[in-house]
Design an enzyme around this catalytic site. Structure first.
Site, short mmCIF file in Angstrom:
data_model
loop_
_atom_site.label_atom_id
_atom_site.label_comp_id
_atom_site.label_asym_id
_atom_site.label_seq_id
_atom_site.Cartn_x
_atom_site.Cartn_y
_atom_site.Cartn_z
N THR A 76 0.84 -1.20 0.00
CA THR A 76 0.00 0.00 0.00
C THR A 76 0.88 1.25 0.00
OG1 THR A 76 -0.14 0.00 2.42
CG2 THR A 76 -1.86 -1.18 1.22
N SER A 98 -3.47 -5.20 -5.47
CA SER A 98 -4.67 -4.84 -4.71
C SER A 98 -4.24 -4.41 -3.32
CB SER A 98 -5.65 -6.01 -4.62
OG SER A 98 -6.80 -5.63 -3.88
N ASN A 100 -6.20 -4.84 -0.92
CA ASN A 100 -6.94 -5.75 -0.04
C ASN A 100 -7.26 -7.01 -0.82
OD1 ASN A 100 -9.13 -7.05 1.41
ND2 ASN A 100 -9.34 -5.17 2.58
N HIS A 131 -8.90 0.99 11.57
CA HIS A 131 -7.78 0.05 11.64
C HIS A 131 -7.07 0.16 12.98
CE1 HIS A 131 -8.28 -0.23 7.24
NE2 HIS A 131 -7.67 -1.40 7.36
N HIS A 132 -6.20 -0.79 13.23
CA HIS A 132 -5.40 -0.85 14.45
C HIS A 132 -4.50 0.37 14.57
CE1 HIS A 132 -2.01 -2.01 11.83
NE2 HIS A 132 -2.93 -2.72 11.18
N LYS A 135 -1.23 1.08 12.19
CA LYS A 135 -1.29 1.36 10.75
C LYS A 135 -0.76 2.76 10.48
CE LYS A 135 -4.37 1.08 6.73
NZ LYS A 135 -3.42 0.19 6.02
#
Length: 241
Positions: A76, A98, A100, A131-132, A135
């Site tokens: 990403t 991708s 994801n 998100h956590h 990230k």
């Protein structure tokens, strides 16, 4: 399936463990400390699986051009220029990127493609992703996938969070909001706000394992694909591509 693994963080380690348990083999592991090994490495695997960092792309792209090894990338934070590099690699190998690899998220995108043109004329649209707390990028790559599914021509104005006196919400606007905390593996919601009605579509990931399973599933398909640049929908719904 023989895998050349690029990146050995949490995702890379999970891919290695899951692949070995499934009977696949890992032909090599390249991380930031030994990235230069790609310069002399021959074609040792059926597929390259990259879950590393955008900084690794130049070396990785040179390797794919030289060996023609299919590339599956889940990295990403790639820029538009990076995406152009991946597209160019499609002339040398089958390339799939991708943010994801969840099959559920791929279906989520397909649903948005089908319904958004009907709804976005009269509904306000907001995307929320959670998100956590470890990230590092925001918004998430998955949120960007959902955004592209809703507005593939980029005709709408995207607002990343709101603060202060924003004024009345204008037409053709999509809000994108990022929440960070705890150990959340990933949650994405697209909300369509109409007059006296709300439609929300949500995908929740309860562990990173779903991304690993999806990536390996796609890699097994990718090794049989002709040269070209692909996304998940190309592979999952080939008759509709």
């Amino acid at each position: 399936m023989r895998i050349l693994l690029i990146g050995h963080g949490r995702m890379g380690q999970l891919i290695e463990q899951t692949a070995l348990a499934a009977g696949d083999s890992v032909a090599g592991i390249i991380d930031i400390n030994n990235l230069s090994e790609l310069e002399t490495l021959g074609r040792v695997a059926d597929v390259v699986m990259d879950f590393s960092h955008p900084a690794a792309l130049p070396a990785l792209a040179a390797y794919v051009r030289r060996t023609g090894t299919p590339l599956l990338s889940g990295t990403t934070g790639l820029t538009a220029a990076d995406q152009e590099v991946l597209t160019g690699l499609g002339s040398c190998a089958a390339v799939l990127h991708s943010a994801n690899f969840s099959v559920g998220v791929a279906v989520f995108c397909r649903i948005l493609q089908q319904v958004s043109d009907v709804l976005k004329r009269d509904f306000d649209i907001e995307i929320t992703e959670t998100h956590h707390n470890q990230k590092v990028d925001a918004p998430s790559g998955t949120a960007k996938l959902l955004l592209d599914a809703i507005d593939p021509s980029h005709e709408m104005n995207v607002v990343y969070g709101r603060s202060g006196n924003c004024g009345k919400r204008p037409e053709k606007e999509i809000g994108v909001h990022s929440l960070r905390g705890g150990t959340v593996a990933g949650e994405h919601t697209v909300s369509f706000f109409g007059v006296d009605e709300i439609l929300e579509i949500t995908h929740r990931a309860t562990s990173r394992q779903i991304f690993v399973n999806g990536a390996l599933h796609m890699a097994r398909r990718l090794v049989h694909m002709p040269q070209g640049r692909y996304d998940l929908l190309d592979i999952l719904f080939p008759a509709e591509s």
